[in-house]
Design a protein around this motif. Sequence first.
Motif, PDB file in Angstrom:
ATOM      1  N   GLU A   7       0.761  -1.278  -0.031  1.00  0.00           N
ATOM      2  CA  GLU A   7      -0.039  -0.160  -0.065  1.00  0.00           C
ATOM      3  C   GLU A   7       0.992   1.316   0.103  1.00  0.00           C
ATOM      4  OE1 GLU A   7      -3.776   1.962   2.500  1.00  0.00           O
ATOM      5  OE2 GLU A   7      -2.782   0.005   3.064  1.00  0.00           O
ATOM      6  N   GLU A   8       0.645   2.239  -0.930  1.00  0.00           N
ATOM      7  CA  GLU A   8       1.426   3.327  -1.295  1.00  0.00           C
ATOM      8  C   GLU A   8       2.814   3.196  -1.550  1.00  0.00           C
ATOM      9  OE1 GLU A   8       1.150   6.152   1.965  1.00  0.00           O
ATOM     10  OE2 GLU A   8      -1.017   6.037   2.287  1.00  0.00           O
ATOM     11  N   GLU A   9       3.253   1.846  -2.079  1.00  0.00           N
ATOM     12  CA  GLU A   9       4.638   1.839  -2.480  1.00  0.00           C
ATOM     13  C   GLU A   9       4.795   0.906  -3.475  1.00  0.00           C
ATOM     14  OE1 GLU A   9       8.425  -0.177  -0.542  1.00  0.00           O
ATOM     15  OE2 GLU A   9       7.079   0.487   0.988  1.00  0.00           O
ATOM     16  N   ILE A  10       5.442   0.961  -4.563  1.00  0.00           N
ATOM     17  CA  ILE A  10       5.585   0.182  -5.916  1.00  0.00           C
ATOM     18  C   ILE A  10       7.051   0.270  -5.980  1.00  0.00           C
ATOM     19  CG2 ILE A  10       5.116  -0.136  -8.220  1.00  0.00           C
ATOM     20  CD1 ILE A  10       2.356   1.305  -7.561  1.00  0.00           C
ATOM     21  N   THR A  11       7.898  -0.688  -6.044  1.00  0.00           N
ATOM     22  CA  THR A  11       9.156  -0.618  -6.507  1.00  0.00           C
ATOM     23  C   THR A  11       9.387  -1.848  -7.382  1.00  0.00           C
ATOM     24  OG1 THR A  11       9.795  -2.148  -4.722  1.00  0.00           O
ATOM     25  CG2 THR A  11      10.115   0.337  -4.342  1.00  0.00           C
ATOM     26  N   VAL A  12      10.346  -1.407  -8.400  1.00  0.00           N
ATOM     27  CA  VAL A  12      10.798  -2.518  -9.400  1.00  0.00           C
ATOM     28  C   VAL A  12      12.125  -2.457  -9.443  1.00  0.00           C
ATOM     29  CG1 VAL A  12      10.683  -3.167 -11.586  1.00  0.00           C
ATOM     30  CG2 VAL A  12       8.569  -2.314 -10.702  1.00  0.00           C
ATOM     31  N   GLU A  13      12.982  -3.400  -9.135  1.00  0.00           N
ATOM     32  CA  GLU A  13      14.741  -3.436  -8.935  1.00  0.00           C
ATOM     33  C   GLU A  13      14.976  -4.778  -9.217  1.00  0.00           C
ATOM     34  OE1 GLU A  13      15.466  -1.649  -5.348  1.00  0.00           O
ATOM     35  OE2 GLU A  13      14.671  -3.401  -4.027  1.00  0.00           O
ATOM     36  N   PRO A  14      16.247  -5.090  -9.609  1.00  0.00           N
ATOM     37  CA  PRO A  14      16.861  -6.225  -9.651  1.00  0.00           C
ATOM     38  C   PRO A  14      17.214  -6.885  -8.040  1.00  0.00           C
ATOM     39  CG  PRO A  14      18.004  -4.755 -10.761  1.00  0.00           C
ATOM     40  CD  PRO A  14      17.119  -3.916 -10.241  1.00  0.00           C
ATOM     41  N   ARG A  15      16.859  -7.955  -7.913  1.00  0.00           N
ATOM     42  CA  ARG A  15      17.202  -8.476  -6.615  1.00  0.00           C
ATOM     43  C   ARG A  15      17.801  -9.859  -6.850  1.00  0.00           C
ATOM     44  NH1 ARG A  15      11.669  -7.519  -2.984  1.00  0.00           N
ATOM     45  NH2 ARG A  15      11.669  -5.087  -3.112  1.00  0.00           N
ATOM     46  N   GLU A  16      18.483 -10.368  -6.033  1.00  0.00           N
ATOM     47  CA  GLU A  16      18.871 -11.637  -5.484  1.00  0.00           C
ATOM     48  C   GLU A  16      17.842 -12.472  -4.990  1.00  0.00           C
ATOM     49  OE1 GLU A  16      22.618 -12.941  -3.905  1.00  0.00           O
ATOM     50  OE2 GLU A  16      23.741 -11.389  -4.603  1.00  0.00           O
ATOM     51  N   VAL A  17      17.294 -13.600  -5.552  1.00  0.00           N
ATOM     52  CA  VAL A  17      16.625 -14.480  -5.067  1.00  0.00           C
ATOM     53  C   VAL A  17      17.264 -15.959  -5.058  1.00  0.00           C
ATOM     54  CG1 VAL A  17      14.622 -13.175  -5.666  1.00  0.00           C
ATOM     55  CG2 VAL A  17      15.169 -14.827  -7.084  1.00  0.00           C
ATOM     56  N   PRO A  18      16.708 -16.743  -3.822  1.00  0.00           N
ATOM     57  CA  PRO A  18      17.102 -18.081  -3.696  1.00  0.00           C
ATOM     58  C   PRO A  18      16.706 -19.050  -5.146  1.00  0.00           C
ATOM     59  CG  PRO A  18      16.410 -17.442  -1.838  1.00  0.00           C
ATOM     60  CD  PRO A  18      15.955 -16.388  -2.801  1.00  0.00           C
ATOM     61  N   LYS A  19      17.609 -19.850  -5.454  1.00  0.00           N
ATOM     62  CA  LYS A  19      17.315 -20.590  -6.365  1.00  0.00           C
ATOM     63  C   LYS A  19      15.895 -21.317  -6.302  1.00  0.00           C
ATOM     64  CE  LYS A  19      19.990 -20.889 -10.105  1.00  0.00           C
ATOM     65  NZ  LYS A  19      19.682 -20.365 -11.439  1.00  0.00           N
ATOM     66  N   LYS A  20      15.565 -21.701  -5.074  1.00  0.00           N
ATOM     67  CA  LYS A  20      14.216 -22.618  -4.950  1.00  0.00           C
ATOM     68  C   LYS A  20      13.014 -21.495  -4.541  1.00  0.00           C
ATOM     69  CE  LYS A  20      16.368 -26.901  -3.307  1.00  0.00           C
ATOM     70  NZ  LYS A  20      16.795 -27.626  -2.334  1.00  0.00           N
ATOM     71  N   ASP A  21      13.352 -20.324  -4.761  1.00  0.00           N
ATOM     72  CA  ASP A  21      12.192 -19.342  -4.465  1.00  0.00           C
ATOM     73  C   ASP A  21      11.214 -19.630  -5.859  1.00  0.00           C
ATOM     74  OD1 ASP A  21      11.015 -16.503  -4.586  1.00  0.00           O
ATOM     75  OD2 ASP A  21      11.960 -16.517  -2.550  1.00  0.00           O
ATOM     76  N   PRO A  22       9.878 -19.135  -5.396  1.00  0.00           N
ATOM     77  CA  PRO A  22       9.132 -19.142  -6.325  1.00  0.00           C
ATOM     78  C   PRO A  22       9.313 -18.013  -7.554  1.00  0.00           C
ATOM     79  CG  PRO A  22       7.544 -19.240  -4.352  1.00  0.00           C
ATOM     80  CD  PRO A  22       9.285 -19.083  -4.097  1.00  0.00           C
ATOM     81  N   LEU A  23      10.110 -17.035  -7.241  1.00  0.00           N
ATOM     82  CA  LEU A  23      10.516 -15.872  -7.982  1.00  0.00           C
ATOM     83  C   LEU A  23      11.582 -16.290  -8.932  1.00  0.00           C
ATOM     84  CD1 LEU A  23       9.696 -12.906  -5.758  1.00  0.00           C
ATOM     85  CD2 LEU A  23       8.138 -14.045  -7.474  1.00  0.00           C
ATOM     86  N   ALA A  24      12.369 -17.291  -8.580  1.00  0.00           N
ATOM     87  CA  ALA A  24      13.323 -17.679  -9.577  1.00  0.00           C
ATOM     88  C   ALA A  24      12.909 -18.560 -10.788  1.00  0.00           C
ATOM     89  CB  ALA A  24      14.329 -18.672  -8.692  1.00  0.00           C
ATOM     90  N   VAL A  25      12.129 -17.794 -11.732  1.00  0.00           N
ATOM     91  CA  VAL A  25      11.615 -18.181 -12.893  1.00  0.00           C
ATOM     92  C   VAL A  25      12.550 -18.203 -14.243  1.00  0.00           C
ATOM     93  CG1 VAL A  25       9.104 -17.783 -12.269  1.00  0.00           C
ATOM     94  CG2 VAL A  25      10.642 -16.000 -13.406  1.00  0.00           C
ATOM     95  N   GLU A  26      12.261 -19.096 -15.065  1.00  0.00           N
ATOM     96  CA  GLU A  26      13.120 -19.235 -16.085  1.00  0.00           C
ATOM     97  C   GLU A  26      12.379 -18.911 -17.393  1.00  0.00           C
ATOM     98  OE1 GLU A  26      16.173 -19.928 -16.153  1.00  0.00           O
ATOM     99  OE2 GLU A  26      16.310 -20.459 -13.880  1.00  0.00           O
TER     100      GLU A  26
END
Length: 336
Positions: free
Chosen positions: A271-290
């Motif tokens: 709420e009131e905050e939108i950020t887009v930036e490169p981040r490190e995510v663990p390989k098993k994280d749902p965000l580690a998409v291909e």
Amino acid sequence: MREVRLSLFGFGNVGRAVARVLLEKELLFREKYGLKFKVVSIADTSAVVWLPEGMALREALMVKENFGRLSSWTNDYEVYNFTPEEAVREIDSDIVVDVTNDKNAQTWHLAALRDGKAVVTSNKPPLAFHYAELTKEAERRDVPYRFEATVMAGTPIITVLQDGLKGDTVERIEAVLNATTTFILSRMEVGLDFEDALREAQKLGIAERDPSGDVLGIDAGYKATILHCLAFYPVTFNDAHAKGIAEITPEEVRRARERGNTIRLVAEVREEEITVEPREVPKKDPLAVESHENAAVIKTDLLGELVIKGAGAGLKETASGVVGDIIKASMKLRES
């Protein structure tokens, strides 16, 4: 059987993919939903072709693919030089379908809504800058305004946020929403530098000739803004803070891999905050998409974490979102 008249704006790759689905699944849509779709006009950058009795989609596809422009299509059809707003006002249709990249399309979306026509769109900037105005106008006129394909192509995150969490309060969303950057970062993981990975993406048609919208985080920022509008309240892209991947070095990618992580362009929406930036995510994280996958983790007070993952790009995948919205809008129109 309900006949639904469609005006299709945009006859590039996505527009033609939508036309093919309407052709190939015509019988299914009649039998399953009682809907018969009649495309009464198609517009590309060269012309608007209009036939109130309904157009032959196979012929339209053949003309576009052989000649590259609808203005070459003169046999039995009237070819017009309407602006989109003129076409919306002049052509009698039930649903206006916008699969263009027109950044100012909100003007003719509003014209359509004010004329009592539903709108289905995959076009992000109108919503990223004018969400409140567009959705309020649709509500005022009691006509559908649907935009599933603006975020994650056909993967139904919009539907989840609109209809699937009625009793929940969304606390945050973290998501990877841009497939082009995922491809580039994946190629950097095997040793390419940013420029070489970008050139490969362009050669394969994954990145645009002007890739700035993707690599600078603008595309992901548009999508994150739309998610904020749904999960919290309307804002505009001007409220988002977006940083892309152009400054990521092979050394940063290598160090992340050594830590068992991967770098992805992550959108975070609170709420009131939108950020887009490169981040490190663990390989098993749902965000580690291909590849062309997108993923989102939606955190709510009751459900906890909901992971939604699927294709976030591709012609058939985007057509899935657009055609699904055409069907939903048609069924709503039938009820009214």
